[in-house]
Design a protein around this motif. Structure first.
Motif, PDB file in Angstrom:
ATOM      1  N   VAL A  27       0.873  -1.176   0.000  1.00 41.08           N
ATOM      2  CA  VAL A  27       0.000   0.000   0.000  1.00 41.08           C
ATOM      3  C   VAL A  27       0.908   1.222   0.000  1.00 41.08           C
ATOM      4  O   VAL A  27       1.770   1.360   0.879  1.00 41.08           O
ATOM      5  CB  VAL A  27      -0.930   0.027   1.227  1.00 41.08           C
ATOM      6  N   VAL A  28       0.745   2.112  -0.981  1.00 41.44           N
ATOM      7  CA  VAL A  28       1.627   3.271  -1.112  1.00 41.44           C
ATOM      8  C   VAL A  28       0.972   4.504  -0.506  1.00 41.44           C
ATOM      9  O   VAL A  28      -0.193   4.815  -0.794  1.00 41.44           O
ATOM     10  CB  VAL A  28       1.977   3.535  -2.590  1.00 41.44           C
ATOM     11  N   ALA A  29       1.734   5.194   0.334  1.00 40.10           N
ATOM     12  CA  ALA A  29       1.265   6.451   0.936  1.00 40.10           C
ATOM     13  C   ALA A  29       1.373   7.589  -0.073  1.00 40.10           C
ATOM     14  O   ALA A  29       2.269   7.605  -0.920  1.00 40.10           O
ATOM     15  CB  ALA A  29       2.094   6.773   2.172  1.00 40.10           C
ATOM     16  N   ARG A  30       0.481   8.543   0.059  1.00 37.21           N
ATOM     17  CA  ARG A  30       0.510   9.701  -0.843  1.00 37.21           C
ATOM     18  C   ARG A  30       1.454  10.767  -0.257  1.00 37.21           C
ATOM     19  O   ARG A  30       1.039  11.829   0.210  1.00 37.21           O
ATOM     20  CB  ARG A  30      -0.896  10.257  -1.029  1.00 37.21           C
ATOM     21  N   ASN A  31       2.750  10.476  -0.302  1.00 37.56           N
ATOM     22  CA  ASN A  31       3.754  11.433   0.173  1.00 37.56           C
ATOM     23  C   ASN A  31       4.894  11.566  -0.841  1.00 37.56           C
ATOM     24  O   ASN A  31       6.071  11.401  -0.508  1.00 37.56           O
ATOM     25  CB  ASN A  31       4.293  11.027   1.545  1.00 37.56           C
ATOM     26  N   PRO A  32       4.558  11.854  -2.114  1.00 33.55           N
ATOM     27  CA  PRO A  32       5.610  11.973  -3.118  1.00 33.55           C
ATOM     28  C   PRO A  32       6.522  13.168  -2.842  1.00 33.55           C
ATOM     29  O   PRO A  32       6.084  14.191  -2.319  1.00 33.55           O
ATOM     30  CB  PRO A  32       4.827  12.161  -4.417  1.00 33.55           C
ATOM     31  N   SER A  33       7.795  13.017  -3.196  1.00 33.35           N
ATOM     32  CA  SER A  33       8.757  14.113  -3.057  1.00 33.35           C
ATOM     33  C   SER A  33       9.994  13.752  -3.865  1.00 33.35           C
ATOM     34  O   SER A  33      10.108  12.652  -4.417  1.00 33.35           O
ATOM     35  CB  SER A  33       9.132  14.344  -1.588  1.00 33.35           C
ATOM     36  N   ALA A  34      10.939  14.674  -3.868  1.00 31.76           N
ATOM     37  CA  ALA A  34      12.201  14.417  -4.566  1.00 31.76           C
ATOM     38  C   ALA A  34      12.979  13.276  -3.929  1.00 31.76           C
ATOM     39  O   ALA A  34      13.853  12.689  -4.570  1.00 31.76           O
ATOM     40  CB  ALA A  34      13.051  15.688  -4.568  1.00 31.76           C
ATOM     41  N   PHE A  35      12.663  12.949  -2.665  1.00 32.25           N
ATOM     42  CA  PHE A  35      13.403  11.905  -1.963  1.00 32.25           C
ATOM     43  C   PHE A  35      12.601  10.621  -1.781  1.00 32.25           C
ATOM     44  O   PHE A  35      13.176   9.563  -1.528  1.00 32.25           O
ATOM     45  CB  PHE A  35      13.865  12.427  -0.598  1.00 32.25           C
ATOM     46  N   PHE A  37      10.248   9.578  -4.115  1.00 28.96           N
ATOM     47  CA  PHE A  37       9.714   9.193  -5.418  1.00 28.96           C
ATOM     48  C   PHE A  37       8.193   9.409  -5.379  1.00 28.96           C
ATOM     49  O   PHE A  37       7.734  10.493  -5.057  1.00 28.96           O
ATOM     50  CB  PHE A  37      10.123   7.757  -5.735  1.00 28.96           C
ATOM     51  N   HIS A  38       7.387   8.379  -5.651  1.00 31.50           N
ATOM     52  CA  HIS A  38       5.934   8.557  -5.646  1.00 31.50           C
ATOM     53  C   HIS A  38       5.327   8.363  -4.257  1.00 31.50           C
ATOM     54  O   HIS A  38       4.115   8.553  -4.099  1.00 31.50           O
ATOM     55  CB  HIS A  38       5.282   7.595  -6.629  1.00 31.50           C
ATOM     56  N   GLY A  39       6.136   7.968  -3.274  1.00 34.46           N
ATOM     57  CA  GLY A  39       5.624   7.774  -1.934  1.00 34.46           C
ATOM     58  C   GLY A  39       6.204   6.528  -1.281  1.00 34.46           C
ATOM     59  O   GLY A  39       6.921   5.742  -1.904  1.00 34.46           O
ATOM     60  N   THR A  40       5.874   6.358  -0.010  1.00 36.18           N
ATOM     61  CA  THR A  40       6.353   5.226   0.778  1.00 36.18           C
ATOM     62  C   THR A  40       5.499   3.997   0.515  1.00 36.18           C
ATOM     63  O   THR A  40       4.278   4.029   0.679  1.00 36.18           O
ATOM     64  CB  THR A  40       6.301   5.570   2.275  1.00 36.18           C
ATOM     65  N   GLY A  41       6.143   2.913   0.133  1.00 37.11           N
ATOM     66  CA  GLY A  41       5.462   1.643  -0.071  1.00 37.11           C
ATOM     67  C   GLY A  41       5.509   0.802   1.195  1.00 37.11           C
ATOM     68  O   GLY A  41       6.568   0.326   1.595  1.00 37.11           O
ATOM     69  N   THR A  42       4.365   0.640   1.852  1.00 39.26           N
ATOM     70  CA  THR A  42       4.271  -0.191   3.046  1.00 39.26           C
ATOM     71  C   THR A  42       3.940  -1.617   2.619  1.00 39.26           C
ATOM     72  O   THR A  42       2.993  -1.843   1.863  1.00 39.26           O
ATOM     73  CB  THR A  42       3.178   0.345   3.981  1.00 39.26           C
ATOM     74  N   LEU A 202      16.008 -10.692  -5.941  1.00 42.21           N
ATOM     75  CA  LEU A 202      14.788  -9.908  -6.146  1.00 42.21           C
ATOM     76  C   LEU A 202      14.597  -9.048  -4.903  1.00 42.21           C
ATOM     77  O   LEU A 202      14.495  -9.565  -3.790  1.00 42.21           O
ATOM     78  CB  LEU A 202      13.576 -10.824  -6.337  1.00 42.21           C
ATOM     79  N   TYR A 203      14.594  -7.726  -5.105  1.00 42.89           N
ATOM     80  CA  TYR A 203      14.490  -6.795  -3.991  1.00 42.89           C
ATOM     81  C   TYR A 203      13.173  -6.025  -4.071  1.00 42.89           C
ATOM     82  O   TYR A 203      12.699  -5.682  -5.163  1.00 42.89           O
ATOM     83  CB  TYR A 203      15.632  -5.773  -4.008  1.00 42.89           C
ATOM     84  N   TYR A 204      12.641  -5.714  -2.877  1.00 46.65           N
ATOM     85  CA  TYR A 204      11.462  -4.864  -2.752  1.00 46.65           C
ATOM     86  C   TYR A 204      11.858  -3.621  -1.959  1.00 46.65           C
ATOM     87  O   TYR A 204      11.842  -3.625  -0.725  1.00 46.65           O
ATOM     88  CB  TYR A 204      10.338  -5.608  -2.043  1.00 46.65           C
ATOM     89  N   PRO A 205      12.252  -2.531  -2.635  1.00 46.76           N
ATOM     90  CA  PRO A 205      12.579  -1.298  -1.923  1.00 46.76           C
ATOM     91  C   PRO A 205      11.318  -0.617  -1.401  1.00 46.76           C
ATOM     92  O   PRO A 205      10.208  -0.894  -1.871  1.00 46.76           O
ATOM     93  CB  PRO A 205      13.269  -0.450  -2.996  1.00 46.76           C
ATOM     94  N   THR A 206      11.480   0.287  -0.457  1.00 46.83           N
ATOM     95  CA  THR A 206      10.330   0.981   0.113  1.00 46.83           C
ATOM     96  C   THR A 206       9.787   2.052  -0.826  1.00 46.83           C
ATOM     97  O   THR A 206       8.653   2.499  -0.656  1.00 46.83           O
ATOM     98  CB  THR A 206      10.697   1.574   1.484  1.00 46.83           C
ATOM     99  N   HIS A 207      10.569   2.452  -1.813  1.00 48.28           N
ATOM    100  CA  HIS A 207      10.112   3.418  -2.812  1.00 48.28           C
ATOM    101  C   HIS A 207      10.326   2.830  -4.199  1.00 48.28           C
ATOM    102  O   HIS A 207      11.437   2.425  -4.545  1.00 48.28           O
ATOM    103  CB  HIS A 207      10.868   4.740  -2.685  1.00 48.28           C
TER     104      HIS A 207
END
Length: 303
Positions: A27-35, A37-42, A202-207
């Motif tokens: 579930v991705v949070a709506r907190n996009p920024s330059a750091f 990307f499109h938000g935090t992926g929980t 196979l990696y799952y980054p938070t962003h």
């Protein structure tokens, strides 16, 4: 210069639980920024009795989305890769609603804030060190200590799928910022090399998106850092000897509003190179304002 191949074609599907594999939802949070990307992926790991990795920012809308995704399930563990404000602050509110204990390497270390800033309130209920495991009925997560981006950064190896939740240590859309004093370039490079010794590819980054062929991506990150050191040596040889002057020369393709963060990573390289005796600085310790010079007998690259 060797440049990693980045994947920036990402659809966040804000507020919706998306299945990525048999045992992983996001579930991705709506907190996009330059750091961020499109938000935090929980990440939600398992079925029925689950773990949650990186709950995200203190955002009531994201908490509501997470609780909807977790409806009818039991959260038995809340795991934190590291204590930046886009990763850990929602751990407290999620714990209040689920009674699940929190897990992490430890609280945020002292240092200058960059990116989304440090979460200085988070203290894990259970401290994890390298190799510790947290498990549920159909999942086992192993803590892999990967300092560098922060000193308390953990990745989590998902044994059942031979995959790795890589937090901000390895991302597919960007390299990581390494900001001293908590960020450490020598530790970061050692942590990258550490992942090459493991089985996961196979990696799952938070962003951003999952990273397939992840070891090749990690190797490109190591090469990228080697190239940054070549740039630094070239700058110093041309008497571009302060961080403020190196950054515009090294990051011509990066927007100026990101140059302060780039300066922190350049400083991390300079600290690493100075500690190994490969360059000199005119102050007792390397700083953003120091002037740097070559040590003629030791300018070789040793990454």
């Amino acid at each position: 210069m060797t440049a990693p191949v980045f994947d920036r074609a990402f659809e966040p599907h804000y507020g919706t639980s998306i299945r990525l594999s048999p045992g992983i939802r996001r579930v991705v949070a709506r907190n996009p920024s330059a750091f961020t990307f499109h938000g935090t992926g929980t990440y939600i790991v398992g079925e029925g009795t689950v773990a949650v990795i990186d709950p995200g920012p203190d955002d009531p809308a994201h908490l509501k989305s997470l609780m909807a995704a977790l409806d009818g399930e039991t959260v038995s563990a809340i795991l934190i890769t590291h204590t930046h404000r886009d990763h850990s602050p929602l751990a407290g509110p999620l714990k209040d609603l689920t009674d699940a204990p929190t897990y992490g390497f430890g609280p945020h270390a002292a240092g200058e804030d960059v990116e989304e800033g440090g979460d200085r309130d988070f203290v894990p209920d259970q401290v994890l060190t390298d190799g510790d495991r947290v498990s549920g009925p159909d999942w086992t997560l192993e803590a892999v200590h990967t300092p560098g981006h922060t000193s308390n950064h953990l990745c989590f190896a998902f044994a059942e799928e031979d995959a790795l939740f890589s937090g901000d240590h390895v991302m597919g859309w960007s390299t990581s910022i390494v900001s001293p004093p908590d960020g450490d370039m020598a530790a970061y490079i050692a942590s990258l090399r550490k992942l090459l010794t493991r089985s996961e590819d196979l990696y799952y980054p938070t962003h951003g998106n999952p990273i397939s062929d992840a070891k090749r991506h990690v190797e490109s990150f190591i090469a990228h850092r080697r190239d940054r050191e070549i740039q630094i040596l070239t700058c110093i040889a041309r008497r571009i000897d302060r961080v403020a002057d190196m950054v515009p020369a090294m990051y011509r393709d990066v927007p100026e509003h990101l140059h302060p963060a780039a300066a922190r990573s350049v400083l991390a390289h300079l600290i690493h190179m100075t500690s190994e005796g490969r360059i000199l600085c005119d102050t007792p310790e390397p700083t953003l304002r120091s002037r740097y010079s070559l040590r003629p007998e030791r300018t070789g690259l040793q990454i």
